[in-house]
Design a protein around this motif. Sequence first.
Motif, mmCIF file in Angstrom:
data_model
loop_
_atom_site.group_PDB
_atom_site.id
_atom_site.type_symbol
_atom_site.label_atom_id
_atom_site.label_comp_id
_atom_site.label_asym_id
_atom_site.label_seq_id
_atom_site.Cartn_x
_atom_site.Cartn_y
_atom_site.Cartn_z
ATOM 1 N N VAL A 194 -24.470 -7.457 -23.269
ATOM 2 C CA VAL A 194 -24.028 -7.585 -24.656
ATOM 3 C C VAL A 194 -24.282 -6.246 -25.344
ATOM 4 C CG1 VAL A 194 -24.269 -8.808 -26.840
ATOM 5 C CG2 VAL A 194 -24.521 -10.046 -24.668
ATOM 6 N N VAL A 195 -23.204 -5.511 -25.585
ATOM 7 C CA VAL A 195 -23.305 -4.166 -26.140
ATOM 8 C C VAL A 195 -23.337 -4.260 -27.659
ATOM 9 C CG1 VAL A 195 -22.334 -1.857 -26.161
ATOM 10 C CG2 VAL A 195 -21.957 -3.332 -24.174
ATOM 11 N N ASP A 196 -24.475 -3.883 -28.242
ATOM 12 C CA ASP A 196 -24.650 -3.997 -29.692
ATOM 13 C C ASP A 196 -24.990 -2.666 -30.349
ATOM 14 O OD1 ASP A 196 -27.163 -3.716 -28.630
ATOM 15 O OD2 ASP A 196 -28.027 -5.491 -29.554
ATOM 16 N N GLY A 197 -24.903 -1.587 -29.579
ATOM 17 C CA GLY A 197 -25.182 -0.257 -30.120
ATOM 18 C C GLY A 197 -23.925 0.577 -30.261
ATOM 19 N N VAL A 198 -23.604 1.298 -29.208
ATOM 20 C CA VAL A 198 -22.456 2.201 -29.196
ATOM 21 C C VAL A 198 -21.824 2.172 -27.813
ATOM 22 C CG1 VAL A 198 -21.723 4.619 -29.463
ATOM 23 C CG2 VAL A 198 -23.595 3.742 -30.840
ATOM 24 N N ILE A 199 -20.517 2.319 -27.759
ATOM 25 C CA ILE A 199 -19.835 2.676 -26.516
ATOM 26 C C ILE A 199 -19.296 4.082 -26.715
ATOM 27 C CG2 ILE A 199 -17.972 2.165 -24.895
ATOM 28 C CD1 ILE A 199 -18.238 -0.771 -25.645
ATOM 29 N N ILE A 211 -19.765 -8.091 -21.938
ATOM 30 C CA ILE A 211 -19.098 -7.610 -20.724
ATOM 31 C C ILE A 211 -19.743 -8.289 -19.525
ATOM 32 C CG2 ILE A 211 -18.588 -5.592 -19.304
ATOM 33 C CD1 ILE A 211 -18.762 -3.905 -21.851
ATOM 34 N N THR A 212 -18.923 -8.944 -18.712
ATOM 35 C CA THR A 212 -19.417 -9.619 -17.511
ATOM 36 C C THR A 212 -19.165 -8.742 -16.295
ATOM 37 O OG1 THR A 212 -18.966 -11.791 -18.472
ATOM 38 C CG2 THR A 212 -19.266 -11.696 -16.082
ATOM 39 N N PHE A 213 -20.218 -8.532 -15.504
ATOM 40 C CA PHE A 213 -20.138 -7.763 -14.258
ATOM 41 C C PHE A 213 -20.277 -8.696 -13.065
ATOM 42 C CE2 PHE A 213 -21.344 -4.470 -17.223
ATOM 43 C CZ PHE A 213 -20.783 -3.304 -16.720
ATOM 44 N N LYS A 214 -19.494 -8.433 -12.039
ATOM 45 C CA LYS A 214 -19.645 -9.096 -10.742
ATOM 46 C C LYS A 214 -19.491 -8.036 -9.660
ATOM 47 C CE LYS A 214 -17.897 -12.836 -7.787
ATOM 48 N NZ LYS A 214 -19.291 -13.238 -7.445
ATOM 49 N N ASP A 215 -20.484 -7.987 -8.767
ATOM 50 C CA ASP A 215 -20.489 -6.973 -7.716
ATOM 51 C C ASP A 215 -20.330 -5.572 -8.287
ATOM 52 O OD1 ASP A 215 -20.743 -8.974 -5.750
ATOM 53 O OD2 ASP A 215 -18.563 -9.240 -5.673
ATOM 54 N N GLY A 216 -21.008 -5.330 -9.425
ATOM 55 C CA GLY A 216 -21.019 -4.007 -10.026
ATOM 56 C C GLY A 216 -19.788 -3.633 -10.817
ATOM 57 N N HIS A 289 -16.741 9.000 -17.640
ATOM 58 C CA HIS A 289 -18.106 8.476 -17.610
ATOM 59 C C HIS A 289 -18.435 8.107 -19.053
ATOM 60 C CE1 HIS A 289 -22.515 8.463 -16.473
ATOM 61 N NE2 HIS A 289 -22.596 8.640 -17.796
ATOM 62 N N TYR A 290 -18.620 6.823 -19.325
ATOM 63 C CA TYR A 290 -18.916 6.402 -20.697
ATOM 64 C C TYR A 290 -20.162 5.522 -20.708
ATOM 65 C CZ TYR A 290 -16.430 2.112 -19.287
ATOM 66 O OH TYR A 290 -16.025 0.977 -18.624
ATOM 67 N N ASP A 291 -21.019 5.777 -21.692
ATOM 68 C CA ASP A 291 -22.298 5.082 -21.827
ATOM 69 C C ASP A 291 -22.196 3.969 -22.854
ATOM 70 O OD1 ASP A 291 -24.288 6.809 -20.211
ATOM 71 O OD2 ASP A 291 -23.209 8.281 -21.427
ATOM 72 N N MET A 292 -22.853 2.858 -22.561
ATOM 73 C CA MET A 292 -22.908 1.709 -23.467
ATOM 74 C C MET A 292 -24.367 1.459 -23.843
ATOM 75 S SD MET A 292 -20.048 -0.696 -21.565
ATOM 76 C CE MET A 292 -20.675 -0.445 -19.897
ATOM 77 N N ILE A 293 -24.683 1.650 -25.127
ATOM 78 C CA ILE A 293 -26.067 1.617 -25.586
ATOM 79 C C ILE A 293 -26.437 0.208 -26.058
ATOM 80 C CG2 ILE A 293 -27.625 2.411 -27.410
ATOM 81 C CD1 ILE A 293 -24.966 4.695 -25.949
ATOM 82 N N ILE A 294 -27.600 -0.255 -25.585
ATOM 83 C CA ILE A 294 -28.120 -1.591 -25.866
ATOM 84 C C ILE A 294 -29.410 -1.459 -26.654
ATOM 85 C CG2 ILE A 294 -28.732 -3.827 -24.840
ATOM 86 C CD1 ILE A 294 -25.913 -2.677 -24.069
ATOM 87 N N LYS A 295 -29.502 -2.154 -27.777
ATOM 88 C CA LYS A 295 -30.694 -2.087 -28.628
ATOM 89 C C LYS A 295 -31.706 -3.174 -28.253
ATOM 90 C CE LYS A 295 -28.179 -2.251 -32.462
ATOM 91 N NZ LYS A 295 -27.778 -2.185 -33.894
ATOM 92 N N ALA A 296 -32.976 -2.847 -28.445
ATOM 93 C CA ALA A 296 -34.102 -3.789 -28.275
ATOM 94 C C ALA A 296 -34.069 -4.555 -26.956
ATOM 95 C CB ALA A 296 -34.144 -4.768 -29.450
ATOM 96 N N PRO A 297 -33.942 -3.858 -25.817
ATOM 97 C CA PRO A 297 -33.898 -4.559 -24.528
ATOM 98 C C PRO A 297 -35.290 -4.908 -24.011
ATOM 99 C CG PRO A 297 -33.804 -2.218 -24.152
ATOM 100 C CD PRO A 297 -33.846 -2.403 -25.654
ATOM 101 N N THR A 298 -35.311 -5.850 -23.083
ATOM 102 C CA THR A 298 -36.460 -6.075 -22.213
ATOM 103 C C THR A 298 -36.032 -5.673 -20.805
ATOM 104 O OG1 THR A 298 -37.397 -7.843 -23.556
ATOM 105 C CG2 THR A 298 -38.011 -7.803 -21.224
ATOM 106 N N VAL A 299 -36.844 -4.832 -20.158
ATOM 107 C CA VAL A 299 -36.471 -4.254 -18.866
ATOM 108 C C VAL A 299 -37.580 -4.488 -17.847
ATOM 109 C CG1 VAL A 299 -35.863 -2.145 -17.626
ATOM 110 C CG2 VAL A 299 -35.069 -2.474 -19.981
ATOM 111 N N TYR A 300 -37.187 -5.055 -16.712
ATOM 112 C CA TYR A 300 -38.069 -5.185 -15.560
ATOM 113 C C TYR A 300 -37.593 -4.263 -14.457
ATOM 114 C CZ TYR A 300 -40.606 -9.290 -17.272
ATOM 115 O OH TYR A 300 -41.414 -10.137 -17.995
ATOM 116 N N LEU A 301 -38.498 -3.441 -13.937
ATOM 117 C CA LEU A 301 -38.244 -2.658 -12.739
ATOM 118 C C LEU A 301 -39.000 -3.352 -11.617
ATOM 119 C CD1 LEU A 301 -38.604 0.992 -14.130
ATOM 120 C CD2 LEU A 301 -36.576 -0.487 -14.071
ATOM 121 N N ASP A 302 -38.266 -4.013 -10.738
ATOM 122 C CA ASP A 302 -38.852 -4.973 -9.807
ATOM 123 C C ASP A 302 -39.633 -6.003 -10.630
ATOM 124 O OD1 ASP A 302 -37.646 -3.842 -7.559
ATOM 125 O OD2 ASP A 302 -39.283 -2.424 -7.285
ATOM 126 N N ASP A 303 -40.936 -6.115 -10.427
ATOM 127 C CA ASP A 303 -41.699 -7.137 -11.148
ATOM 128 C C ASP A 303 -42.458 -6.582 -12.354
ATOM 129 O OD1 ASP A 303 -40.962 -9.169 -9.361
ATOM 130 O OD2 ASP A 303 -42.541 -8.590 -7.960
#
Length: 314
Positions: A194-199, A211-216, A289-303
């Motif tokens: 859910v892109v709520d910043g900038v594209i 935006i829904t992704f499947k297999d990247g 190459h375009y960036d999509m910025i997401i505000k206030a995320p929670t991010v897990y790298l592995d666990d």
Amino acid sequence: MKGTYEAAKTSIASCMGAKPGEKLLILTDEDQMDLAREFVRAGNDLGVETVMVSGPVRHSGEMPALSQAALAEADTCMMITSGSFTHTKGRADATARGCRIASMPTITEEIVNMTLNADYDEVERIGDILASKLDKCEKIRITTEAGTDLTLYCGGRSGIADTGKLVARGAFGNLPAGEAMVAPIETKGDGKLVVDGVIADFKVMEEPLTITFKDGRIVKTEGPDAEDFDQFVAQFDDTAKNVCEFGIGTNPSCRIMGNGLVDEKVFGTIHIACGNNLFMGGQQDCNMHYDMIIKAPTVYLDDECVIENGKHIY
């Protein structure tokens, strides 16, 4: 431009590591000449031989021959331009030769004053920590209260820190700087973003775009701007629908302002990009190459949770 002049001095000395006895090239074009002159003045006042060369920035192809010739003689270069020379052969050849280069396309006086006085020692510290974690990571999961729930995979790919410290021989990067990034596996990754910043190159989002992704790969878009976004992406190669980057903003001096050079660096945000990632260790070619910025995320790298609702917690 007093503040601009001081920020220029800081970036020339701290970010570029330029010293008396070296040759600094300020590469610019007609639209950016007034701003570029402040960097020329700052460099010469620091005792660094500083020269400005102006030439057109073509949106495809090579930099002008005279610009290339000047770059071939420079020890370090700041590209203060309205477009980007990043992907040109002239830039790549100069980097291979050992020239230290900062690419600064679309930079403005406001951006210089806001970002180039940043504490780049702190930006470097944060970026190096996160790049090291991305280096060891197999799986990335991003969620937000707005509805993002996306999982990407990056096993075997190297984490990269964009620190703003371009002092090593052949160093190349953007200024302003401030992100830790990785090229995820292009054919894996599922969920909703859910892109709520900038594209970048599209718009600052007034309403979220899902935006829904499947297999990247982007398979569905939903929201008021969905049709316009689909048309935007359709202008480019088919791989512009495929994931190519995961990045974390690491510069506390940046704020979202509708400029891709700055928006992706904002502390407390992450960005997902689609398109070309050959330049950052990926395997996907594309003419975009375009960036999509997401505000206030929670991010897990592995666990390990490294960001919780936009707050860094490592």
